[in-house]
Design a protein around this motif. Structure first.
Motif, short mmCIF file in Angstrom:
data_model
loop_
_atom_site.label_atom_id
_atom_site.label_comp_id
_atom_site.label_asym_id
_atom_site.label_seq_id
_atom_site.Cartn_x
_atom_site.Cartn_y
_atom_site.Cartn_z
N GLY A 99 0.80 -1.22 0.00
CA GLY A 99 0.00 0.00 0.00
C GLY A 99 0.83 1.27 0.00
N SER A 100 1.97 1.22 -0.65
CA SER A 100 2.85 2.39 -0.72
C SER A 100 3.48 2.44 -2.10
CB SER A 100 3.93 2.30 0.35
OG SER A 100 4.80 3.41 0.31
N PRO A 101 3.72 3.62 -2.60
CA PRO A 101 3.53 4.95 -2.03
C PRO A 101 2.07 5.39 -2.04
CG PRO A 101 4.54 5.12 -4.21
CD PRO A 101 4.40 3.66 -3.90
N ARG A 102 1.86 6.63 -1.63
CA ARG A 102 0.50 7.13 -1.46
C ARG A 102 -0.34 7.02 -2.73
NH1 ARG A 102 -2.50 11.52 1.96
NH2 ARG A 102 -4.46 11.38 0.85
N PHE A 103 0.25 7.26 -3.89
CA PHE A 103 -0.56 7.21 -5.12
C PHE A 103 -1.17 5.82 -5.31
CE2 PHE A 103 3.51 5.88 -7.05
CZ PHE A 103 3.10 4.85 -7.88
N VAL A 104 -0.53 4.79 -4.78
CA VAL A 104 -1.09 3.43 -4.85
C VAL A 104 -2.36 3.37 -4.01
CG1 VAL A 104 -0.69 1.02 -4.20
CG2 VAL A 104 1.11 2.31 -5.36
N ARG A 105 -2.32 3.92 -2.81
CA ARG A 105 -3.52 3.93 -1.96
C ARG A 105 -4.62 4.77 -2.60
NH1 ARG A 105 0.76 4.54 1.74
NH2 ARG A 105 0.36 6.77 2.07
N ASP A 106 -4.24 5.90 -3.18
CA ASP A 106 -5.23 6.75 -3.84
C ASP A 106 -5.90 6.01 -5.00
OD1 ASP A 106 -4.66 8.83 -2.09
OD2 ASP A 106 -3.32 9.87 -3.50
N ARG A 107 -5.13 5.23 -5.73
CA ARG A 107 -5.68 4.45 -6.85
C ARG A 107 -6.70 3.44 -6.33
NH1 ARG A 107 -7.36 3.98 -11.83
NH2 ARG A 107 -6.97 1.96 -12.75
N TRP A 108 -6.38 2.72 -5.25
CA TRP A 108 -7.31 1.72 -4.70
C TRP A 108 -8.56 2.41 -4.14
CZ3 TRP A 108 -7.01 -2.75 -6.63
CH2 TRP A 108 -5.78 -3.32 -6.94
N ARG A 109 -8.37 3.57 -3.54
CA ARG A 109 -9.50 4.33 -3.01
C ARG A 109 -10.45 4.71 -4.17
NH1 ARG A 109 -6.55 7.69 -0.66
NH2 ARG A 109 -6.56 6.83 1.42
N ASP A 110 -9.87 5.13 -5.30
CA ASP A 110 -10.67 5.48 -6.48
C ASP A 110 -11.38 4.27 -7.07
OD1 ASP A 110 -9.95 8.15 -6.27
OD2 ASP A 110 -8.39 8.02 -7.83
N ILE A 111 -10.70 3.14 -7.09
CA ILE A 111 -11.32 1.91 -7.60
C ILE A 111 -12.52 1.54 -6.74
CG2 ILE A 111 -10.95 -0.60 -7.80
CD1 ILE A 111 -8.10 0.15 -8.88
N ALA A 112 -12.37 1.64 -5.42
CA ALA A 112 -13.50 1.34 -4.52
C ALA A 112 -14.65 2.31 -4.79
CB ALA A 112 -13.05 1.43 -3.06
N ARG A 113 -14.35 3.58 -4.88
CA ARG A 113 -15.38 4.59 -5.11
C ARG A 113 -16.12 4.32 -6.43
NH1 ARG A 113 -12.33 8.96 -5.35
NH2 ARG A 113 -12.17 9.04 -3.10
N THR A 114 -15.37 4.06 -7.49
CA THR A 114 -15.97 3.79 -8.80
C THR A 114 -16.87 2.56 -8.76
OG1 THR A 114 -14.08 4.80 -9.91
CG2 THR A 114 -15.42 3.31 -11.23
N ALA A 115 -16.47 1.56 -7.96
CA ALA A 115 -17.25 0.33 -7.85
C ALA A 115 -18.41 0.46 -6.86
CB ALA A 115 -16.34 -0.83 -7.42
N GLY A 116 -18.54 1.62 -6.22
CA GLY A 116 -19.59 1.80 -5.22
C GLY A 116 -19.30 1.05 -3.93
N ALA A 117 -18.01 0.80 -3.67
CA ALA A 117 -17.61 0.04 -2.48
C ALA A 117 -17.12 0.98 -1.39
CB ALA A 117 -16.50 -0.95 -2.85
N ARG A 118 -17.19 0.49 -0.17
CA ARG A 118 -16.59 1.18 0.97
C ARG A 118 -15.09 0.88 0.93
NH1 ARG A 118 -19.26 -1.52 5.61
NH2 ARG A 118 -19.46 -3.22 4.14
N PHE A 119 -14.29 1.69 1.63
CA PHE A 119 -12.84 1.54 1.58
C PHE A 119 -12.25 1.75 2.95
CE2 PHE A 119 -8.55 3.35 0.91
CZ PHE A 119 -7.98 2.32 0.18
N GLY A 120 -11.27 0.94 3.29
CA GLY A 120 -10.53 1.11 4.54
C GLY A 120 -9.09 0.68 4.37
N ILE A 121 -8.21 1.35 5.08
CA ILE A 121 -6.78 1.00 5.10
C ILE A 121 -6.46 0.45 6.48
CG2 ILE A 121 -4.41 1.87 4.96
CD1 ILE A 121 -5.51 4.18 3.22
#
Length: 191
Positions: A99-121
């Motif tokens: 889950g690093s660097p930050r842009f990787v986390r941001d990408r997963w956060r966006d994927i969750a949002r696009t899929a209508g999913a909740r997200f947690g780290i």
């Protein structure tokens, strides 16, 4: 309250069929315990685990020996396809990665949002001393593939902790007792 009733209450809230699926990103340095905690959480969440290490292994690669940026990008694309497929089916997913660097986390956060999913780290915070002891123990027992000293040093140098990202911080010095799993489940229930 008993362990089973606490787990049942948390499980009901986290995996309610009325709620969107949940994407949990495991975050932390190598040998922090991400895979161990992911395996402990998955049954309670009824979640599928997508592991970048497993994807690499299936491709004949091993990150601990060093992988080019281009190959990591291919591995991430394969993981994205797998995660999107699970989320589209309404399944919860635990993504086992650094889950690093930050842009990787941001990408997963966006994927969750696009899929209508909740997200947690879930961030497993490990100090260098403990990480070094675990690496040395692994080199003796060979429970998992080795990570070279060069790769480990680069990993430590470039790791970006998820400060300010509402991550659930877990002290990697703890074993994965029932209380740790319950604490993480409780924190995820609010996502």
């Amino acid at each position: 309250m008993s362990r089973s009733s606490t787990e049942h209450r948390l499980r009901r809230h986290v995996i309610s069929s009325e709620e969107a699926p949940l994407l949990v990103l495991m975050c932390g340095l190598s040998f922090s315990g991400k895979s161990t905690l992911a395996r402990a959480l998955a049954p309670s969440l009824h979640a599928d685990i997508v592991s970048l290490d497993d994807i690499n292994a299936n491709r004949g690669l091993h990150g601990g020996q060093g992988i080019s940026g281009e190959e990591w990008m291919r591995t991430h694309r394969l993981a994205e396809q797998d995660v999107r497929r699970h989320l589209a089916l309404g399944r919860h997913v635990i993504l086992d990665d650094t889950g690093s660097p930050r842009f990787v986390r941001d990408r997963w956060r966006d994927i969750a949002r696009t899929a209508g999913a909740r997200f947690g780290i879930v961030w497993l915070d490990v100090d260098e001393s403990l990480q070094s002891r675990r690496l040395a123990a692994n080199r003796e027992a060979r429970r998992r593939p080795d990570v070279t000293d060069e790769v480990m040093a680069e990993h430590r140098r470039t790791f970006e902790p998820p400060h300010g990202e509402d991550a659930i911080r877990v002290d990697a010095g703890l074993s994965v007792p029932v209380e740790t799993v319950d604490t993480v489940l409780s924190a995820l229930s609010g996502r």
